[in-house]
Design a protein around this motif. Structure first.
Motif, PDB file in Angstrom:
ATOM      1  N   UNK A 149       0.847  -1.179   0.000  1.00 59.17           N
ATOM      2  CA  UNK A 149       0.000   0.000   0.000  1.00 59.17           C
ATOM      3  C   UNK A 149       0.889   1.237   0.000  1.00 59.17           C
ATOM      4  N   UNK A 150       0.628   2.156  -0.877  1.00 61.05           N
ATOM      5  CA  UNK A 150       1.424   3.368  -0.992  1.00 61.05           C
ATOM      6  C   UNK A 150       1.013   4.373   0.075  1.00 61.05           C
ATOM      7  N   UNK A 151       1.954   5.234   0.427  1.00 62.42           N
ATOM      8  CA  UNK A 151       1.668   6.298   1.376  1.00 62.42           C
ATOM      9  C   UNK A 151       0.697   7.285   0.725  1.00 62.42           C
ATOM     10  N   UNK A 170      17.797  12.928  -0.182  1.00 56.97           N
ATOM     11  CA  UNK A 170      18.072  11.858  -1.154  1.00 56.97           C
ATOM     12  C   UNK A 170      17.308  10.598  -0.772  1.00 56.97           C
ATOM     13  N   UNK A 171      17.325  10.252   0.502  1.00 57.19           N
ATOM     14  CA  UNK A 171      16.591   9.076   0.987  1.00 57.19           C
ATOM     15  C   UNK A 171      15.096   9.236   0.702  1.00 57.19           C
ATOM     16  N   UNK A 172      14.576  10.403   0.974  1.00 53.78           N
ATOM     17  CA  UNK A 172      13.162  10.675   0.737  1.00 53.78           C
ATOM     18  C   UNK A 172      12.841  10.573  -0.758  1.00 53.78           C
ATOM     19  N   UNK A 223      10.555   4.924  -5.504  1.00 56.46           N
ATOM     20  CA  UNK A 223      10.168   3.516  -5.359  1.00 56.46           C
ATOM     21  C   UNK A 223       8.652   3.384  -5.324  1.00 56.46           C
ATOM     22  N   UNK A 224       7.970   4.317  -4.665  1.00 55.91           N
ATOM     23  CA  UNK A 224       6.504   4.294  -4.635  1.00 55.91           C
ATOM     24  C   UNK A 224       5.921   4.476  -6.021  1.00 55.91           C
ATOM     25  N   UNK A 262       4.150  -2.165  -3.093  1.00 56.88           N
ATOM     26  CA  UNK A 262       5.194  -2.944  -2.425  1.00 56.88           C
ATOM     27  C   UNK A 262       5.926  -2.174  -1.335  1.00 56.88           C
ATOM     28  N   UNK A 263       5.606  -0.912  -1.128  1.00 55.19           N
ATOM     29  CA  UNK A 263       6.261  -0.183  -0.044  1.00 55.19           C
ATOM     30  C   UNK A 263       5.616  -0.561   1.274  1.00 55.19           C
TER      31      UNK A 263
END
Length: 152
Positions: free
Chosen positions: A1-3, A130-132, A138-139, A145-146
């Protein structure tokens, strides 16, 4: 489920500093906003939760320092422990995103922008952005798949 769409708070967890970044409400851009001087995990978790509330974030993304081969080591255990503590300070979903080489990428980006000797915390904040960005990308590719669920 995506944010759900909305502002995300990104965190690069470090021994001395936690880099902090925010996304815009549409998930298009990320921006480093500063750092938290880490005195203790409890103090850092409380500040992260306060920042998330202040910025009306809908979720918090923690960088996960996987080993080069993708395995989890001691650093990952420390971040997951921090995630458990943070979950006691906020009801927001907590997500993890691969942070491998984000600090090096941040240093390169700052050097390219002319900052050869950035002040303390600037690399951490850039790494958080960068992480964000990685999490958002990826989302976009894999919205089902997150793992935006509570830190486990």
């Amino acid at each position: 489920m995506a944010t759900d769409p909305g502002i995300l708070l990104g965190i690069d967890f470090g021994h001395r500093h936690l880099g902090v970044a925010l996304s815009d409400g549409l998930g298009i851009s990320t921006e480093p906003v500063g750092f938290i001087a880490r005195q203790s995990d409890e103090q850092a978790a409380a500040v992260v939760a306060q920042l998330a509330a202040h910025h009306r974030a809908v979720a918090i993304v923690l960088g996960l320092p996987l080993n080069a081969d993708g395995s989890e080591g001691k650093a990952v255990r420390l971040v997951r422990a921090f995630g458990h503590l943070l979950a006691r300070h906020t009801q927001l979903p907590l997500c993890y995103a691969d942070e491998r080489y984000s600090s090096e990428e941040a240093q390169e980006a700052l050097r390219a922008a002319g900052e050869t000797d950035p002040p303390p915390g600037r690399v951490d904040a850039k790494a958080a952005a960068i992480i964000l960005r990685r999490h958002l990308d990826a989302e976009d590719r894999h919205p089902d798949t997150t793992d935006p669920g509570r830190a486990q």
